[in-house]
Write an enzyme that holds these catalytic residues in place. Structure first.
Site, PDB file in Angstrom:
ATOM      1  N   ASN A 169       0.808  -1.224   0.000  1.00 13.05           N
ATOM      2  CA  ASN A 169       0.000   0.000   0.000  1.00 13.05           C
ATOM      3  C   ASN A 169       0.843   1.277   0.000  1.00 13.05           C
ATOM      4  O   ASN A 169       0.414   2.313  -0.505  1.00 13.05           O
ATOM      5  CB  ASN A 169      -1.005   0.011   1.150  1.00 13.05           C
ATOM      6  CG  ASN A 169      -0.356  -0.106   2.515  1.00 13.05           C
ATOM      7  OD1 ASN A 169       0.754  -0.625   2.658  1.00 13.05           O
ATOM      8  ND2 ASN A 169      -1.049   0.363   3.539  1.00 13.05           N
ATOM      9  N   GLU A 267       5.182  -2.889  12.362  1.00 13.34           N
ATOM     10  CA  GLU A 267       4.049  -1.976  12.234  1.00 13.34           C
ATOM     11  C   GLU A 267       2.924  -2.793  11.639  1.00 13.34           C
ATOM     12  O   GLU A 267       2.947  -3.119  10.451  1.00 13.34           O
ATOM     13  CB  GLU A 267       4.436  -0.773  11.356  1.00 13.34           C
ATOM     14  CG  GLU A 267       3.452   0.381  11.462  1.00 13.34           C
ATOM     15  CD  GLU A 267       2.392   0.323  10.380  1.00 13.34           C
ATOM     16  OE1 GLU A 267       1.253  -0.100  10.700  1.00 13.34           O
ATOM     17  OE2 GLU A 267       2.691   0.685   9.244  1.00 13.34           O
ATOM     18  N   CYS A 301      -3.270   1.641   7.093  1.00 12.62           N
ATOM     19  CA  CYS A 301      -3.411   1.240   8.491  1.00 12.62           C
ATOM     20  C   CYS A 301      -3.850   2.397   9.371  1.00 12.62           C
ATOM     21  O   CYS A 301      -4.343   2.189  10.481  1.00 12.62           O
ATOM     22  CB  CYS A 301      -2.102   0.639   9.011  1.00 12.62           C
ATOM     23  SG  CYS A 301      -0.709   1.775   8.900  1.00 12.62           S
ATOM     24  N   GLU A 474       9.092   3.690  14.184  1.00 15.61           N
ATOM     25  CA  GLU A 474       9.794   4.050  12.956  1.00 15.61           C
ATOM     26  C   GLU A 474       9.690   5.552  12.765  1.00 15.61           C
ATOM     27  O   GLU A 474       8.720   6.181  13.187  1.00 15.61           O
ATOM     28  CB  GLU A 474       9.216   3.309  11.752  1.00 15.61           C
ATOM     29  CG  GLU A 474       9.447   1.805  11.815  1.00 15.61           C
ATOM     30  CD  GLU A 474       9.030   1.091  10.552  1.00 15.61           C
ATOM     31  OE1 GLU A 474       9.814   0.267  10.074  1.00 15.61           O
ATOM     32  OE2 GLU A 474       7.923   1.359  10.045  1.00 15.61           O
TER      33      GLU A 474
END
Length: 494
Positions: A169, A267, A301, A474
């Site tokens: 994505n 993640e 997300c 991150e």
């Protein structure tokens, strides 16, 4: 068929720099098919047209690439930070210069609307720029000695080979967010992009090569995830594994990494609540809600998955939101629509299942709800109202353009409902009450909270969630921590 010939047969001929389109893996500074016995075809989700193919590397190929990266680690890890910083800076400059081509390439393989693809390239470049600067700031920490005649220092040293697994994505930004941090810290990299969107990663490898990154320091391994990632998790030479993807796959990689006790950065899934109180700025909240739901066609997300609206404004909010949704354009990414295609028919089937389940449980369909005439991978932007908590759309990440609404009455009630998830990545809160902002921001069990806005990400911020939304962070200076080991030295000075 070589890359240039393929460009002549596809819409990728619009690239001004044909060398950015690569149909090989990148290992040890060379473009290679390894010992692959097969190739993986990549198609445009908007129309099913063939974009190209990449080799399916074997587990043996991956082990060889890891060994190559491990051998390169000795020199890269001891390189002056200023040298690493300069190379990353050059990589950043080349990404910026190739912005238009990289975005067009992403539209073809991922389907993302062109304006969003351009935005992602800017986002991807920002991580390389940020970590080019942070490369020079891995500080030595002085410790006040508690022992007589002793001097103490604490340093951060690179771990070794970093395995990076990136999703379809955000095929550019998720790679640079991981790779720039690892490279800046002094790690070497073996990266595996999604087989649905490998070409964005390979284009970045081409630019990294032009920037002068030494051979074997940055490698992109194409192929099927079980073979490629399985070899990464099994290898004791891969000391760090960074993964972005579903919680289900994250749990699997967690188990597979146990035998070699890897450092993990994950993640994983999100299940974001969007909470609007009656005292919110109504028009602003509507606009922010649209942005929170439909960016990347909902395949994000960070996408709002559950809309909780306080009862006094509930009906008006749903109606206004649905009116805006009805105005959204849908179509292929190159036509610059508001909503593009979903990645594949499985993603469309999930939207259908969630809509059908919600309606069966008493929800009300306000608009949308079916496959869009644009094609089999397009789904109408959809609004569901009066959705019960038992509905699948309120229990699972939808990852598509379906917005589900429910009313609430009290602050404590909506807080409990919002926190009822194991994937606490981000929450959206709209209110004009400063005290409520403070209370809710502290009590929401999410790694990130957006108050009266939607966009919160960027290179300087620590991106990540709590509970089963992932491990570590991150971006920001914290993004380099996972790629380093802390070393303490105590020296006798008597």
């Amino acid at each position: 068929m070589n890359a240039v010939a393929m460009l002549q047969k596809t819409s990728l001929s619009v690239l001004s720099d044909p060398r950015l389109f690569r149909e090989f893996a990148y290992v040890g500074g060379a473009w290679t098919a390894g010992s692959a016995t097969g190739f993986i075809d990549v198609s445009n989700p908007a129309d099913g047209s063939r974009v190209g193919s990449v080799p399916a590397l074997s587990a043996a190929d991956v082990r060889e690439a890891i060994g190559t990266a491990h051998r390169a680690f000795a020199s890269w890890s001891t390189e002056l930070p200023q040298k690493r910083a300069a190379l990353l800076r050059r990589w950043y400059e080349l990404i910026v210069a190739a912005r238009d081509d990289l975005a067009r390439l992403m539209v073809e393989e991922q389907g993302k609307p062109l304006p969003e693809a351009l935005g992602e390239i800017d986002y991807a470049a920002s991580f390389v720029e940020f970590y080019a600067e942070e490369a020079k700031r891995l500080n030595v920490e002085s410790v006040t000695s508690h022992l007589p005649d002793a001097e103490m220092t604490v340093t951060r040293q690179p771990c070794g080979v970093a395995g990076l697994v990136t999703p379809w994505n955000f095929p550019s930004a998720m790679l640079t967010r991981k790779a720039a941090a690892a490279l800046a810290a002094g790690c070497t990299v073996v990266a595996h992009p999604s087989s649905e969107t490998p070409f964005s990663a390979l284009a970045l490898a081409e630019l990294a090569e032009r920037a002068g990154l030494p051979a074997s320091v940055f490698n992109v391994l194409t192929g099927h995830a079980p073979e490629v990632v399985g070899a990464m998790t099994a290898s004791p030479l891969v000391r760090v594994l960074s993964f972005t993807g579903s919680t289900e796959i994250g749990r699997l990689l967690y188990r597979q990494s146990a035998d070699t006790v890897k450092r993990l950065v994950m993640e994983l899934g999100g299940h974001a609540p969007f909470i609007a109180f009656a005292d919110c700025d109504f028009d602003r909240a509507i606009e922010r809600a649209i942005a929170a739901k439909f960016a990347t066609s909902g395949q994000d997300c960070l996408a709002a998955n559950r809309f909780y609206i306080q009862r006094p404004i509930y009906e008006r909010f749903v109606a206004a939101f649905a009116e805006r949704v009805s105005q959204l354009s849908v179509g292929p990414g190159r036509e610059e629509p508001d909503v593009g295609p979903l990645i594949n028919t499985r993603a469309v089937a999930k939207q259908q299942q969630h809509v059908a389940d919600a309606l069966a449980r008493g929800a009300r369909l306000v608009c949308g709800g079916k496959v869009h005439p644009a094609g089999e991978n397009f789904f109408e932007p959809t609004v569901l109202a009066d959705v019960p908590e038992t509905a699948a759309v309120f229990r699972e990440e939808t990852f598509g353009p379906v917005a589900a609404f429910a009313p609430f009455d009290r602050e404590d009630e909506v807080l409990a409902r919002a926190n009822d998830t194991e994937t606490g990545l981000v929450a959206y809160l709209h209110t004009s009450d400063p005290a409520r902002m403070s209370r809710m921001s502290g009590a929401l069990e999410f790694g990130m909270v957006a108050v009266n806005r939607t966009k919160i990400t960027g290179a300087p911020i620590p991106f990540g969630g709590v509970k089963q939304a992932g491990l570590g962070r991150e971006g920001s200076r914290h993004g380099m921590e996972a790629y380093t080991d802390v070393k303490y030295v105590c020296r006798d000075i008597a």
